[in-house]
Design a protein around this motif. Structure first.
Motif, PDB file in Angstrom:
ATOM      1  N   HIS A 255       0.856  -1.195   0.000  1.00  0.00           N
ATOM      2  CA  HIS A 255       0.000   0.000   0.000  1.00  0.00           C
ATOM      3  C   HIS A 255       0.883   1.233   0.000  1.00  0.00           C
ATOM      4  O   HIS A 255       1.909   1.272   0.688  1.00  0.00           O
ATOM      5  N   VAL A 256       0.482   2.217  -0.799  1.00  0.00           N
ATOM      6  CA  VAL A 256       1.207   3.484  -0.869  1.00  0.00           C
ATOM      7  C   VAL A 256       0.198   4.611  -0.669  1.00  0.00           C
ATOM      8  O   VAL A 256      -0.826   4.669  -1.371  1.00  0.00           O
ATOM      9  N   PHE A 257       0.491   5.494   0.284  1.00  0.00           N
ATOM     10  CA  PHE A 257      -0.287   6.719   0.431  1.00  0.00           C
ATOM     11  C   PHE A 257       0.629   7.897   0.158  1.00  0.00           C
ATOM     12  O   PHE A 257       1.781   7.916   0.607  1.00  0.00           O
ATOM     13  N   ALA A 258       0.136   8.864  -0.593  1.00  0.00           N
ATOM     14  CA  ALA A 258       0.943  10.045  -0.887  1.00  0.00           C
ATOM     15  C   ALA A 258       0.030  11.256  -1.017  1.00  0.00           C
ATOM     16  O   ALA A 258      -1.091  11.161  -1.531  1.00  0.00           O
ATOM     17  N   THR A 259       0.509  12.385  -0.538  1.00  0.00           N
ATOM     18  CA  THR A 259      -0.212  13.641  -0.692  1.00  0.00           C
ATOM     19  C   THR A 259       0.783  14.732  -1.067  1.00  0.00           C
ATOM     20  O   THR A 259       1.909  14.754  -0.555  1.00  0.00           O
ATOM     21  N   THR A 260       0.402  15.604  -1.985  1.00  0.00           N
ATOM     22  CA  THR A 260       1.287  16.662  -2.442  1.00  0.00           C
ATOM     23  C   THR A 260       0.541  17.989  -2.520  1.00  0.00           C
ATOM     24  O   THR A 260      -0.675  18.035  -2.742  1.00  0.00           O
ATOM     25  N   GLU A 261       1.302  19.059  -2.360  1.00  0.00           N
ATOM     26  CA  GLU A 261       0.810  20.407  -2.629  1.00  0.00           C
ATOM     27  C   GLU A 261       1.808  21.063  -3.574  1.00  0.00           C
ATOM     28  O   GLU A 261       2.986  21.205  -3.231  1.00  0.00           O
ATOM     29  N   ASN A 262       1.351  21.437  -4.747  1.00  0.00           N
ATOM     30  CA  ASN A 262       2.202  22.033  -5.766  1.00  0.00           C
ATOM     31  C   ASN A 262       1.820  23.504  -5.954  1.00  0.00           C
ATOM     32  O   ASN A 262       0.690  23.805  -6.341  1.00  0.00           O
ATOM     33  N   LYS A 263       2.751  24.393  -5.652  1.00  0.00           N
ATOM     34  CA  LYS A 263       2.573  25.810  -5.919  1.00  0.00           C
ATOM     35  C   LYS A 263       3.134  26.099  -7.309  1.00  0.00           C
ATOM     36  O   LYS A 263       4.315  25.832  -7.565  1.00  0.00           O
ATOM     37  N   LEU A 264       2.331  26.673  -8.186  1.00  0.00           N
ATOM     38  CA  LEU A 264       2.686  26.807  -9.588  1.00  0.00           C
ATOM     39  C   LEU A 264       2.619  28.262 -10.042  1.00  0.00           C
ATOM     40  O   LEU A 264       1.765  29.024  -9.577  1.00  0.00           O
ATOM     41  N   GLU A 265       3.518  28.599 -10.933  1.00  0.00           N
ATOM     42  CA  GLU A 265       3.470  29.888 -11.616  1.00  0.00           C
ATOM     43  C   GLU A 265       3.490  29.605 -13.111  1.00  0.00           C
ATOM     44  O   GLU A 265       4.464  29.052 -13.636  1.00  0.00           O
ATOM     45  N   ILE A 266       2.423  29.983 -13.799  1.00  0.00           N
ATOM     46  CA  ILE A 266       2.262  29.667 -15.213  1.00  0.00           C
ATOM     47  C   ILE A 266       2.487  30.932 -16.027  1.00  0.00           C
ATOM     48  O   ILE A 266       1.872  31.963 -15.767  1.00  0.00           O
ATOM     49  N   GLU A 267       3.361  30.840 -17.009  1.00  0.00           N
ATOM     50  CA  GLU A 267       3.670  31.987 -17.869  1.00  0.00           C
ATOM     51  C   GLU A 267       3.506  31.576 -19.324  1.00  0.00           C
ATOM     52  O   GLU A 267       4.122  30.619 -19.789  1.00  0.00           O
ATOM     53  N   THR A 268       2.677  32.304 -20.077  1.00  0.00           N
ATOM     54  CA  THR A 268       2.456  32.011 -21.485  1.00  0.00           C
ATOM     55  C   THR A 268       3.339  32.893 -22.357  1.00  0.00           C
ATOM     56  O   THR A 268       3.923  33.873 -21.896  1.00  0.00           O
ATOM     57  N   LYS A 269       3.390  32.553 -23.651  1.00  0.00           N
ATOM     58  CA  LYS A 269       4.269  33.245 -24.581  1.00  0.00           C
ATOM     59  C   LYS A 269       3.937  34.724 -24.686  1.00  0.00           C
ATOM     60  O   LYS A 269       4.822  35.562 -24.881  1.00  0.00           O
ATOM     61  N   ASN A 270       2.660  35.047 -24.550  1.00  0.00           N
ATOM     62  CA  ASN A 270       2.253  36.449 -24.676  1.00  0.00           C
ATOM     63  C   ASN A 270       2.461  37.255 -23.392  1.00  0.00           C
ATOM     64  O   ASN A 270       2.014  38.402 -23.292  1.00  0.00           O
ATOM     65  N   GLY A 271       3.125  36.654 -22.404  1.00  0.00           N
ATOM     66  CA  GLY A 271       3.486  37.372 -21.195  1.00  0.00           C
ATOM     67  C   GLY A 271       2.484  37.295 -20.064  1.00  0.00           C
ATOM     68  O   GLY A 271       2.718  37.847 -18.986  1.00  0.00           O
ATOM     69  N   ILE A 272       1.359  36.628 -20.267  1.00  0.00           N
ATOM     70  CA  ILE A 272       0.369  36.487 -19.196  1.00  0.00           C
ATOM     71  C   ILE A 272       0.905  35.527 -18.138  1.00  0.00           C
ATOM     72  O   ILE A 272       1.375  34.434 -18.451  1.00  0.00           O
ATOM     73  N   LYS A 273       0.837  35.936 -16.872  1.00  0.00           N
ATOM     74  CA  LYS A 273       1.290  35.097 -15.768  1.00  0.00           C
ATOM     75  C   LYS A 273       0.130  34.844 -14.809  1.00  0.00           C
ATOM     76  O   LYS A 273      -0.630  35.752 -14.490  1.00  0.00           O
ATOM     77  N   ARG A 274       0.024  33.614 -14.361  1.00  0.00           N
ATOM     78  CA  ARG A 274      -1.026  33.252 -13.416  1.00  0.00           C
ATOM     79  C   ARG A 274      -0.457  32.293 -12.375  1.00  0.00           C
ATOM     80  O   ARG A 274       0.347  31.415 -12.701  1.00  0.00           O
ATOM     81  N   ASP A 275      -0.880  32.448 -11.138  1.00  0.00           N
ATOM     82  CA  ASP A 275      -0.539  31.501 -10.090  1.00  0.00           C
ATOM     83  C   ASP A 275      -1.556  30.369 -10.093  1.00  0.00           C
ATOM     84  O   ASP A 275      -2.720  30.539 -10.492  1.00  0.00           O
ATOM     85  N   ALA A 276      -1.131  29.224  -9.629  1.00  0.00           N
ATOM     86  CA  ALA A 276      -2.021  28.063  -9.525  1.00  0.00           C
ATOM     87  C   ALA A 276      -1.559  27.192  -8.368  1.00  0.00           C
ATOM     88  O   ALA A 276      -0.390  27.237  -7.965  1.00  0.00           O
ATOM     89  N   THR A 277      -2.476  26.410  -7.835  1.00  0.00           N
ATOM     90  CA  THR A 277      -2.174  25.464  -6.766  1.00  0.00           C
ATOM     91  C   THR A 277      -2.872  24.146  -7.062  1.00  0.00           C
ATOM     92  O   THR A 277      -4.060  24.125  -7.393  1.00  0.00           O
ATOM     93  N   GLN A 278      -2.128  23.060  -6.962  1.00  0.00           N
ATOM     94  CA  GLN A 278      -2.709  21.731  -7.087  1.00  0.00           C
ATOM     95  C   GLN A 278      -2.440  20.948  -5.813  1.00  0.00           C
ATOM     96  O   GLN A 278      -1.305  20.869  -5.341  1.00  0.00           O
ATOM     97  N   LYS A 279      -3.493  20.349  -5.267  1.00  0.00           N
ATOM     98  CA  LYS A 279      -3.372  19.473  -4.106  1.00  0.00           C
ATOM     99  C   LYS A 279      -3.898  18.098  -4.497  1.00  0.00           C
ATOM    100  O   LYS A 279      -4.974  17.979  -5.086  1.00  0.00           O
TER     101      LYS A 279
END
Length: 305
Positions: A255-279
């Motif tokens: 059995h494997v249990f795992a939990t993660t929290e990923n803090k993300l910064e997304i940047e597109t080619k046109n310069g738009i930046k957005r923060d994101a979080t995945q749990k």
């Protein structure tokens, strides 16, 4: 394209495509530090596969994804994963990992969507690893066809690298490495991680004996994708916790249990930046071990379909 459309496309792309480059991590031990000597309460952990082994895992996962300007997406996922050993020596294993099915329910405040399958289903990932999970080779079928694991490119390990093999109960060790997460997508993600492992104890339950250990991991990564004239880079800070129960008899994770929290910064080619979080939280249960060796064969009494 309007800004809301651009943001929405960014969110969709992030969930479907990504490419990482490694970032190093460091930790300094206190001067004079010495590991505790091994003793009677020492427990050892090592992956052991035999040629022809097929492990069947049932995986339940929960995801929460928030993207700035787009609100939150919740996902419930259920998948079946095979780990097949094509060749084995005493210290090296040639493995294939295949997701054979994936069903998920995805919801927002306004809508709920059910997805009966996924593009990552039936992709064959091949890798070579040693008894403590360190990889020396990885590849995937159809490397030119982009697809990503249902949990994203930073999904938790099913077979995490252990770093060491033995320790006394409550003893800890540190593992540090750069890993290409080929099992999570094409193009593959790569993370630089530092992991603190801790030995727990022995457990006897449901007629089987287990040795347990846990980990806390921090990692950094970046992810770049270019498609249809649009490029995107995602920078990630990852914090994860996991707990493994190794079966004493066959020496694989029961059995494997795992939990993660990923803090993300997304940047597109046109310069738009957005923060994101995945749990993400994942439970992986060994359902069956098919083997030419009768002593290794295993079938969970209450098998889920």
């Amino acid at each position: 394209m309007t800004q809301p459309q651009a943001i929405a496309r960014t969110a969709v792309l992030w969930m479907a495509l990504l490419l990482c480059v490694p970032v190093s991590a460091q930790i300094q031990l206190q001067e004079g530090y010495q590991p505790a000597p091994l003793g009677k309460d020492t427990l050892c952990f090592a992956y052991k596969f035999e040629t022809g082994d097929t492990l069947v895992y049932d995986i339940d996962a929960r995801d929460s994804l928030w993207v700035q300007g787009q609100g939150r997406i919740l996902k419930l996922r259920k998948s079946r994963v095979l780990v097949i050993c094509d060749s084995a020596t005493t210290s090296t294993f040639w493995l294939r990992q295949i997701m054979t099915s994936s069903v998920e329910r995805q919801g927002t405040v306004d809508t709920t969507v059910e997805r009966p399958t996924h593009p990552w289903v039936d992709r064959v990932v091949t890798f070579v690893m040693d008894t403590v999970g360190k990889r020396s080779y990885a590849a995937v079928t159809l490397p030119d066809v982009i697809a990503i694991h249902p949990g994203g490119p930073f999904s938790p390990f099913l077979l995490p690298p252990l770093g060491e093999s033995c320790g006394r109960q409550n003893q800890s060790w540190i593992a540090e490495d750069t890993v290409e997460l080929t099992e999570n997508g094409i193009p593959p993600a790569v993370i630089g991680h530092l992991t603190l492992w801790r030995v727990l104890d022995k457990v006897d339950t449901v007629g089987r004996a287990f040795r347990q250990l846990q980990y806390s991991m921090t990692a950094r990564g970046s992810h770049k994708v270019a498609t249809d004239g649009m490029s995107m880079v995602t920078y990630a800070t990852i914090n994860a916790y996991g707990k493994l129960s190794f079966d004493d008899l066959v020496s694989v994770p029961y059995h494997v249990f795992a939990t993660t929290e990923n803090k993300l910064e997304i940047e597109t080619k046109n310069g738009i930046k957005r923060d994101a979080t995945q749990k993400t939280a994942v439970d992986a249960q060994l359902l069956e071990l098919r083997s030419a060796n009768p002593a290794r064969r295993f079938l969970l009494a209450r098998r889920h379909n």
